[in-house]
Motif scaffolding. Structure first.
Motif, PDB file in Angstrom:
ATOM      1  N   HIS A  95      43.822 -47.459 -42.919  1.00  0.00           N
ATOM      2  CA  HIS A  95      42.764 -48.132 -42.154  1.00  0.00           C
ATOM      3  C   HIS A  95      42.701 -49.620 -42.502  1.00  0.00           C
ATOM      4  N   VAL A  96      42.842 -49.940 -43.780  1.00  0.00           N
ATOM      5  CA  VAL A  96      42.798 -51.347 -44.199  1.00  0.00           C
ATOM      6  C   VAL A  96      43.954 -52.118 -43.579  1.00  0.00           C
TER       7      VAL A  96
ATOM      8  N   TYR B 237      42.353 -44.364 -46.160  1.00  0.00           N
ATOM      9  CA  TYR B 237      41.659 -45.643 -46.338  1.00  0.00           C
ATOM     10  C   TYR B 237      42.640 -46.806 -46.354  1.00  0.00           C
TER      11      TYR B 237
ATOM     12  N   SER C  80      45.672 -51.397 -40.818  1.00  0.00           N
ATOM     13  CA  SER C  80      45.499 -51.536 -39.365  1.00  0.00           C
ATOM     14  C   SER C  80      44.410 -52.566 -39.049  1.00  0.00           C
ATOM     15  N   THR C  81      43.362 -52.618 -39.876  1.00  0.00           N
ATOM     16  CA  THR C  81      42.310 -53.614 -39.662  1.00  0.00           C
ATOM     17  C   THR C  81      42.849 -55.019 -39.874  1.00  0.00           C
ATOM     18  N   GLN C  82      43.683 -55.200 -40.890  1.00  0.00           N
ATOM     19  CA  GLN C  82      44.280 -56.521 -41.121  1.00  0.00           C
ATOM     20  C   GLN C  82      45.168 -56.925 -39.953  1.00  0.00           C
ATOM     21  N   GLU C  83      45.948 -55.980 -39.415  1.00  0.00           N
ATOM     22  CA  GLU C  83      46.816 -56.284 -38.270  1.00  0.00           C
ATOM     23  C   GLU C  83      45.979 -56.667 -37.049  1.00  0.00           C
ATOM     24  N   LEU C  84      44.909 -55.940 -36.788  1.00  0.00           N
ATOM     25  CA  LEU C  84      44.032 -56.284 -35.666  1.00  0.00           C
ATOM     26  C   LEU C  84      43.374 -57.650 -35.870  1.00  0.00           C
ATOM     27  N   PHE C  85      43.020 -57.964 -37.110  1.00  0.00           N
ATOM     28  CA  PHE C  85      42.413 -59.261 -37.395  1.00  0.00           C
ATOM     29  C   PHE C  85      43.416 -60.383 -37.113  1.00  0.00           C
TER      30      PHE C  85
END
Length: 151
Positions: free
Chosen positions: A87-88, A84, A90-95
Motif C-alpha cells: 500500500h505504501v 501495508y 502504491s501510494t508513493q507511485e500515485l503521489f
C-alpha cells in the motif's frame, strides 16, 4: 579428593521429619483443622482467617500460548506487513503521478495565460482606439452625451 558423607546416612542422625514430600505439603498439613467449617469463612470458627474479596478468583492464569498460536500470529503479522508495504509503495507511485500531472497543468495554464495576455493586448481598447484614429474616426469623448434626434 575428599568425600563428604551425608548426615542422613549416619546411623545416629534422625530421619527428616519436616513433612515435605515431592513439593506438596505433608499429609498432616493437608488435613482440615475444622472439618465442619463452611468455605468463605462464615462460620464462628473463622475468626482470624483471611477473607478473599468478592469476585476475585483463586489464581490468575496467563492465557496459554501454544506454538501454533505463535506461528499463526507471526503469519498474520507478516501478511498484514506485506499488504501495508504494498500500500505504501502504491501510494508513493500515485503521489508521483499526481505531482507530474500538477506540473503539466501548471505549464499548460502558464501557456494559456501568456496567449490570453497577448490576445487581450490585440483586442484591448488602446489598440482599437489607435486603429480607429488611423482610419479617420474621431473620438466622441464620454459616452454619456445624449444625441438629440430631429423628427
Amino acid at each position: 579428593m575428599m568425600y563428604v558423607k551425608s548426615p542422613l546416612k549416619d546411623s545416629k542422625a534422625k530421619e527428616n521429619s519436616r513433612g515435605i514430600s515431592d513439593g506438596w505439603p505433608a499429609e498432616r498439613k493437608r488435613r482440615q483443622v475444622f472439618p465442619n467449617r463452611k468455605p468463605g469463612g462464615t462460620s464462628p470458627g473463622s475468626y482470624g482467617t483471611r477473607k478473599k474479596p468478592a469476585g476475585e478468583s483463586k489464581t490468575t492464569k496467563l492465557p496459554a500460548i501454544t506454538p501454533w498460536k505463535v506461528i499463526l500470529a507471526s503469519l498474520l503479522i507478516g501478511a498484514f506487513g506485506i499488504l501495508y508495504i504494498g500500500h505504501v509503495f502504491s501510494t508513493q507511485e500515485l503521489f508521483r503521478e499526481v505531482q507530474q500531472l500538477e506540473n503539466e497543468y501548471n505549464r499548460t495554464k502558464r501557456l494559456y495565460d501568456e496567449k490570453r495576455l497577448s490576445y487581450d493586448r490585440l483586442v484591448g481598447p488602446k489598440e482599437i482606439y489607435q486603429k480607429a484614429r488611423e482610419q479617420g474616426f474621431i473620438n466622441s469623448g464620454p459616452a454619456d452625451k445624449t444625441i438629440p434626434l430631429k423628427p
